[in-house]
Design a protein around this motif. Sequence first.
Motif, mmCIF file in Angstrom:
data_model
loop_
_atom_site.group_PDB
_atom_site.id
_atom_site.type_symbol
_atom_site.label_atom_id
_atom_site.label_comp_id
_atom_site.label_asym_id
_atom_site.label_seq_id
_atom_site.Cartn_x
_atom_site.Cartn_y
_atom_site.Cartn_z
ATOM 1 N N UNK A 20 -36.645 39.151 -13.614
ATOM 2 C CA UNK A 20 -37.496 39.057 -12.433
ATOM 3 C C UNK A 20 -38.959 38.916 -12.845
ATOM 4 N N UNK A 59 -26.616 47.480 -4.300
ATOM 5 C CA UNK A 59 -26.979 46.560 -5.383
ATOM 6 C C UNK A 59 -28.135 45.671 -4.950
ATOM 7 N N UNK A 89 -33.480 35.722 -5.715
ATOM 8 C CA UNK A 89 -32.968 36.434 -6.892
ATOM 9 C C UNK A 89 -31.771 37.299 -6.499
ATOM 10 N N UNK A 95 -28.360 36.685 -8.409
ATOM 11 C CA UNK A 95 -27.881 37.627 -9.412
ATOM 12 C C UNK A 95 -27.018 38.741 -8.821
ATOM 13 N N UNK A 96 -26.969 38.863 -7.505
ATOM 14 C CA UNK A 96 -26.117 39.903 -6.920
ATOM 15 C C UNK A 96 -25.021 39.307 -6.044
ATOM 16 N N UNK A 110 -30.713 55.499 -8.873
ATOM 17 C CA UNK A 110 -29.965 55.779 -7.649
ATOM 18 C C UNK A 110 -28.816 56.744 -7.909
ATOM 19 N N UNK A 144 -41.532 52.956 -2.157
ATOM 20 C CA UNK A 144 -41.632 51.575 -2.644
ATOM 21 C C UNK A 144 -41.350 50.564 -1.530
ATOM 22 N N UNK A 154 -43.762 42.741 -4.112
ATOM 23 C CA UNK A 154 -42.709 42.642 -5.122
ATOM 24 C C UNK A 154 -43.275 42.932 -6.512
ATOM 25 N N UNK A 163 -30.334 46.457 -2.760
ATOM 26 C CA UNK A 163 -31.508 47.308 -2.719
ATOM 27 C C UNK A 163 -32.080 47.531 -4.119
ATOM 28 N N UNK A 164 -31.178 47.705 -5.087
ATOM 29 C CA UNK A 164 -31.635 47.936 -6.460
ATOM 30 C C UNK A 164 -32.479 46.752 -6.943
ATOM 31 N N UNK A 165 -32.010 45.545 -6.657
ATOM 32 C CA UNK A 165 -32.747 44.368 -7.108
ATOM 33 C C UNK A 165 -34.069 44.244 -6.337
ATOM 34 N N UNK A 166 -34.036 44.601 -5.065
ATOM 35 C CA UNK A 166 -35.287 44.587 -4.299
ATOM 36 C C UNK A 166 -36.283 45.593 -4.872
ATOM 37 N N UNK A 167 -35.753 46.763 -5.272
ATOM 38 C CA UNK A 167 -36.631 47.798 -5.819
ATOM 39 C C UNK A 167 -37.259 47.363 -7.138
ATOM 40 N N UNK A 168 -36.598 46.409 -7.830
ATOM 41 C CA UNK A 168 -37.177 45.881 -9.077
ATOM 42 C C UNK A 168 -38.212 44.815 -8.787
ATOM 43 N N UNK A 169 -38.348 44.440 -7.530
ATOM 44 C CA UNK A 169 -39.297 43.388 -7.179
ATOM 45 C C UNK A 169 -38.645 42.021 -7.075
ATOM 46 N N UNK A 170 -37.324 41.995 -6.970
ATOM 47 C CA UNK A 170 -36.622 40.718 -6.877
ATOM 48 C C UNK A 170 -36.785 40.070 -5.512
ATOM 49 N N UNK A 171 -36.852 38.751 -5.502
ATOM 50 C CA UNK A 171 -36.970 38.020 -4.244
ATOM 51 C C UNK A 171 -35.578 37.861 -3.626
ATOM 52 N N UNK A 172 -35.551 37.372 -2.394
ATOM 53 C CA UNK A 172 -34.267 37.145 -1.732
ATOM 54 C C UNK A 172 -33.411 36.168 -2.535
ATOM 55 N N UNK A 218 -43.622 46.599 -6.757
ATOM 56 C CA UNK A 218 -42.322 47.251 -6.944
ATOM 57 C C UNK A 218 -41.850 47.141 -8.387
#
Lengths: 244, 344
Positions: free
Chosen positions: B115, A120, A133, A137-138, B94, B52, B84, A122-131, B87
């Motif tokens: 985001x 989860x 975030x 949100x996770x 997944x 990515x 970011x 990783x998914x948010x990171x892949x969306x461009x989320x910051x730490x 990305x």
Amino acid sequence: MTWSEMQPLLSQACWDTLYMVGWSTLIAVLGGLPLGILLVLTDRGGLVHNAAVNKVIGQIVNIARSLPFIILMVALMGFTRWITGTTIGREAAIVPLATGAIPFYARLVETSVREVDGGLVEAVQAMGGSTWKVVRSVLVPESLPSLISGATTTVVALIGYSAMAGTVGAGGLGDIAVRYGYQRFETGLMWITVSILAVVISLIQFAGDLAARRLHRRGGHPGPAPRPRPLRTAAPGAGPTDAR
Amino acid sequence: MITTTGLTKVYRARGREITALDGVDLHVREGEVYGVIGRSGAGKSSLIRCVNLLERPTAGTVTVAGQDLTALAGRGRRASRELRAARSRTGMVFQHFHLLSSRTVQDNVELPLEILGHSRGKRARKARELLELVGLGERATAYPAQLSGGQKQRVGIARALAGDPKVLLSDEATSALDPKTTRSILRLLRELNRELGLTVLLITHEMDVVKAVCDSAALMENGRIVESGTVPQLLGTPDSRLARALFPVSGDPLGGEGTVVDVTFHGEAAARPVISRLSRTYNIDISILGAAMDTVGGRQVGRMRLELPGHYEENVVPIGFLREQGLGVQVQGRPARLAEEGAE
């Protein structure tokens, strides 16, 4: 001692206990939550891996947790006076109570947050989320049922600690049980106090479990919410059983 | 659209070094569906996660939509603001969906939009739109745990599309699904690829996935790409392991003195009914030992194993006829090169 004599004593004691436990729980959650999350984030493989910070926080938490509450209370007297202006009374008791509960809750938060699926994050990171975030949100929402169970455990432990706060003149149910029940041989009063404590703790546990289960079910998980298992129980001599 | 050059990833664990990627050069063109196939441990997961930069490559560069991501990475583990932002322009789905169980379906789809800093109204509108697109408009208020695997993956796809990406990365998106659901998800990916002009890079260990949706494919082994190209190119390559795996033909010779020939159908010529014409023209009886054929866009694609009566020397002319039709022909028991010379 008649009931009309006991009644004002008991209601004042109940109020004192709730007052101390309520405030110190609030402070413990506010302090323990970020600390617990920080422990996970700075750990090896964490999002902001930082061995030094992790070690320091970990050590502080360990030391604070290994001190028996009564020692902590005495040791913190200077700090308490600095904050509240006194070392006696309800307000003064809140300082060591909260200080003892912060690392306790921080460890529970740590175990809860660690359970969150790394995918989860990783998914948010892949969306461009910051730490930040990721945390917001996770990590927090996904571990919320478990965080609430942990807070419940903390409240119950704090009620145990608060009995010892009686020794600094903070009042409370534990104090009544010791001063009247034990020292003055008022067995009746002691048993009433113990019963009230038992009922209060059961109610808190029930409410906490219910809240955690509700949140857990919302996510569609069958069965009860996972209970956090504290790595160690409360400091020796400070468990809720001793308070009764 | 996606280019990697010399991509290398070395993991260090307790003094040991494990090379997951060993100089991977990948080129995915705009608007195509590109499949990377390999066994588990071949490095495909590392590859897609390097694209990515969820995984920092040890060496090499990754360029997505003309932007060198490796240059954006900065030092340290934390992702820079620019990375970011990059990305957020790439969607990812997944294997295990990775939906937040604490949020409804719609709120999950809104997450990337949060985001990106979109307003509440805009997020809701976009999420609804996307859920309609993936056929889940009615489940917006459900929680992920109330959905089937296929529905969850549809939500995952909707979420991946929220930031209007040009590129979609699919990390074994169908590997946790049953065959029927797999087909419907692949169909959805294909539609999105066509309708939105989405470039898709997918990794999988299932040949069927490549066969069903991919324009191009690469085979990965031990951290290297050992074979790659468009599907027709691969079919046209003699001895291509991917082509053989995509269209596996088996079938033992019938016995007696026959010549076994593997015929590969690809490209322009494959539309004609070649086998019956061969049979009529040379008046020979042809046995089909095995075949793996598909008709894609009105053309026959695949491989077929035939047995022609008599020794190879007697069949030089019919085999030449097959080659003239533009088919790939390989005679069993003879090396490819020799067989070709024999035909000329």
